[in-house]
Design a protein around this motif. Structure first.
Motif, short mmCIF file in Angstrom:
data_model
loop_
_atom_site.label_atom_id
_atom_site.label_comp_id
_atom_site.label_asym_id
_atom_site.label_seq_id
_atom_site.Cartn_x
_atom_site.Cartn_y
_atom_site.Cartn_z
N CYS A 157 -2.13 -4.99 0.68
CA CYS A 157 -1.53 -6.30 0.39
C CYS A 157 -0.75 -6.82 1.59
N THR A 158 -0.06 -5.91 2.29
CA THR A 158 0.71 -6.34 3.46
C THR A 158 -0.21 -6.86 4.55
N PHE A 159 -1.28 -6.11 4.84
CA PHE A 159 -2.24 -6.56 5.85
C PHE A 159 -2.83 -7.91 5.48
N THR A 160 -3.29 -8.02 4.25
CA THR A 160 -4.00 -9.22 3.81
C THR A 160 -3.08 -10.43 3.82
N PHE A 161 -1.87 -10.27 3.30
CA PHE A 161 -0.95 -11.41 3.25
C PHE A 161 -0.57 -11.86 4.65
N ALA A 162 -0.23 -10.92 5.53
CA ALA A 162 0.20 -11.28 6.87
C ALA A 162 -0.92 -11.98 7.64
N GLY A 215 8.42 -5.47 6.17
CA GLY A 215 9.56 -4.64 5.82
C GLY A 215 9.60 -4.33 4.32
N ILE A 216 9.33 -5.36 3.50
CA ILE A 216 9.30 -5.14 2.05
C ILE A 216 8.19 -4.16 1.69
N GLY A 217 7.02 -4.33 2.32
CA GLY A 217 5.91 -3.42 2.05
C GLY A 217 6.23 -1.99 2.45
N ALA A 218 6.87 -1.81 3.60
CA ALA A 218 7.23 -0.46 4.05
C ALA A 218 8.25 0.17 3.10
N ARG A 219 9.18 -0.63 2.61
CA ARG A 219 10.19 -0.09 1.69
C ARG A 219 9.56 0.29 0.35
N LEU A 220 8.65 -0.55 -0.14
CA LEU A 220 7.96 -0.22 -1.39
C LEU A 220 7.10 1.02 -1.23
N GLU A 221 6.47 1.17 -0.06
CA GLU A 221 5.63 2.34 0.15
C GLU A 221 6.45 3.62 0.16
N LYS A 222 7.67 3.57 0.75
CA LYS A 222 8.52 4.75 0.74
C LYS A 222 8.97 5.10 -0.67
N ARG A 223 9.28 4.08 -1.48
CA ARG A 223 9.69 4.34 -2.85
C ARG A 223 8.56 4.91 -3.66
#
Length: 223
Positions: A157-162, A215-223
């Motif tokens: 989702c991060t790749f596609t949105f960006a 940043g939001i994607g990275a934080r969600l991935e860590k959680r």
């Protein structure tokens, strides 16, 4: 950014990128699941079919959809031959639908591959344990497979949105005047208006938004 025109352009970019992400996820997750768990003998061939569009020019793929959706394209020709329309219609081109459709087609591999990588790494013992304990296949998917594949979903989702948010080729070819996105405005500031300071400011806005999404994607991935 006080001008409502630029707010509208930002909204066009955000809504288009969000729609592309949602539709790409709806296509990419089942495709990745099929590759990881269903396709066995033909997995390598199907994986190659997913990757091979990336070897083709981005501009060529976008322009192909312009031809398909045009007045004399495949869609209008089919509708006319079936008697569903009296002649070519302009509903399929120069609007948000054509931009979203083109970008979904282009960016589905960027959604599929991270999800497939997450599904491929799943321990089959966990899945077998869930089934042995009496869970139905859908329950196993909902309680075991889906949560463990979320890092791939977040990455896709991060790749596609960006990538969709900063695209300028598809809006230029298929968007029309009402579907201008922020990247098109930035290009016009540098190329046509020669207002480089304002173009740089708009570019920084895009960078900040994309970094926030990452940043939001990275934080969600860590959680």
């Amino acid at each position: 950014m006080e001008n409502p025109l630029y707010r509208q352009v930002l909204w066009n970019s955000f809504s288009t990128a969000l729609l592309v992400t949602l539709f790409a996820l709806a296509i990419g997750y089942p495709l990745a699941f099929f590759l990881a768990f269903v396709a066995r003998r033909h997995r390598q061939m199907l994986y190659f079919l997913v990757v091979i569009p990336l070897l083709t020019s981005f501009l060529l793929r976008a322009y192909t959809w312009k031809i398909i959706l045009g007045r004399s394209g495949l869609v209008n020709s089919t509708l006319t031959s079936l008697g569903l329309t009296d002649g070519p219609v302009d509903l399929f081109l120069y609007n948000q639908f054509s931009v979203v459709l083109t970008l979904v087609y282009i960016f589905v591999p960027f959604m599929t591959l991270p999800i497939y990588a997450s599904l491929e790494k799943l321990s089959r013992d966990q899945i077998e344990a869930s089934l042995d304990l009496g869970a139905r296949p859908f329950t196993t998917f909902r309680r075991v497979i889906l949560p463990l594949s979320l890092p791939g979903v977040v990455a896709g989702c991060t790749f596609t949105f960006a990538l969709s948010f900063g695209d300028f080729v598809a809006p230029s070819l298929l968007g029309g005047p009402n579907q201008i996105m922020i990247a098109n405005v930035i290009i016009s500031q540098f190329g046509t208006a020669f207002d480089w300071p304002f173009g740089s400011a708009l570019a920084m806005v895009v960078v900040v938004i994309v970094l926030a999404i990452v940043g939001i994607g990275a934080r969600l991935e860590k959680r």
